[in-house]
Design an enzyme around this catalytic site. Structure first.
Site, PDB file in Angstrom:
ATOM      1  N   GLU A 137       0.724  -1.057   0.000  1.00  0.00           N
ATOM      2  CA  GLU A 137      -0.050   0.016   0.022  1.00  0.00           C
ATOM      3  C   GLU A 137       0.971   1.266  -0.102  1.00  0.00           C
ATOM      4  O   GLU A 137       1.694   1.390   0.865  1.00  0.00           O
ATOM      5  CB  GLU A 137      -0.900   0.105   1.414  1.00  0.00           C
ATOM      6  CG  GLU A 137      -1.912   1.126   1.235  1.00  0.00           C
ATOM      7  CD  GLU A 137      -1.631   2.206   2.196  1.00  0.00           C
ATOM      8  OE1 GLU A 137      -1.943   3.388   2.043  1.00  0.00           O
ATOM      9  OE2 GLU A 137      -1.084   2.014   3.127  1.00  0.00           O
ATOM     10  N   GLN A 156      12.023  -2.243   1.880  1.00  0.00           N
ATOM     11  CA  GLN A 156      12.859  -3.190   2.604  1.00  0.00           C
ATOM     12  C   GLN A 156      12.331  -4.093   3.481  1.00  0.00           C
ATOM     13  O   GLN A 156      11.791  -3.854   4.285  1.00  0.00           O
ATOM     14  CB  GLN A 156      14.204  -2.677   2.976  1.00  0.00           C
ATOM     15  CG  GLN A 156      15.146  -3.468   3.418  1.00  0.00           C
ATOM     16  CD  GLN A 156      16.568  -2.950   3.935  1.00  0.00           C
ATOM     17  OE1 GLN A 156      16.601  -2.541   5.264  1.00  0.00           O
ATOM     18  NE2 GLN A 156      17.444  -2.573   2.919  1.00  0.00           N
ATOM     19  N   GLN A 180      -1.530 -15.884  -1.748  1.00  0.00           N
ATOM     20  CA  GLN A 180      -1.924 -14.648  -2.527  1.00  0.00           C
ATOM     21  C   GLN A 180      -1.084 -14.450  -3.979  1.00  0.00           C
ATOM     22  O   GLN A 180       0.050 -14.604  -3.718  1.00  0.00           O
ATOM     23  CB  GLN A 180      -2.444 -13.530  -1.813  1.00  0.00           C
ATOM     24  CG  GLN A 180      -1.171 -12.702  -1.498  1.00  0.00           C
ATOM     25  CD  GLN A 180      -1.650 -11.437  -0.378  1.00  0.00           C
ATOM     26  OE1 GLN A 180      -2.821 -11.496  -0.012  1.00  0.00           O
ATOM     27  NE2 GLN A 180      -0.683 -10.608  -0.521  1.00  0.00           N
TER      28      GLN A 180
END
Length: 188
Positions: A137, A156, A180
């Site tokens: 996000e 990172q 996923q």
């Protein structure tokens, strides 16, 4: 629990396919041009953003509700870069697919190149025995449009190894985001 070095990350990537595809060093140039770096660093792994994006839009004037998320709140696109509207956000995914060992926890931090532009990366921890592409996000905290680049470093991953394996892993619990692929929206 201890943070793991580049040597440990390389060994785990080779022996257990923990990161796929895996880059054993830092990549700073592609085709002669400078990029935001990705690959193995001293004590972590810099992941890349894939070219699939979901950009938040308020065109439908819906309420953001994690229990009843409206997928029409996003505009989907595939591109070499993504422009995030002011004070908005976009979802993307890592190029890399992760397989986290049972005695490891992974924490994600944004890269300073983007943070210095007001772009914040948020990812929840990668729990023991979780696997999949990581949904990223990106929050644009500025009053201006902001650009992020696909196939370049965006965040990172830091790896913490425990002295003993956890009693119940993400896989054991049947976690809803297990395995996923692609950009994954909220589920309950």
């Amino acid at each position: 629990m201890s943070i793991k070095s580049d040597l440990w990350i390389r060994r785990m990537a080779q022996q257990q396919h923990m990161i796929d595809p895996f880059e054993p060093g830092q990549v700073r140039h592609v085709d002669g041009r400078r990029i935001v770096s990705y690959g193995t660093s001293s004590y972590g792994y810099d992941v890349r953003c894939a070219s699939e994006f979901k950009v938040f839009t308020n065109i439908n004037s819906t309420i953001v509700d994690p229990k009843s998320f409206d997928p029409n709140s996003f505009v989907e696109m595939e591109s070499d870069s993504c422009i995030i509207p002011p004070n908005s956000f976009a979802l993307a995914r890592t190029v890399e697919y992760f397989r986290i060992p049972r005695n490891v926890l992974v924490v994600c931090l944004g890269k300073s190149t983007y943070a210095r532009c007001g772009i914040i990366v948020n990812v929840t921890p990668l729990e023991p025995e979780w696997e999949g592409h990581v949904t990223l996000e990106f929050s644009n905290t500025t009053p201006l449009p902001a650009r992020i680049y696909a196939n370049e470093g965006v965040a990172q991953m830091l790896f913490f190894e425990s002295d003993e394996p956890c009693e119940t892993s993400y896989r054991d619990r049947g976690g809803k985001y297990q395995g996923q692929t692609g950009v994954t929206l909220p589920k309950i």
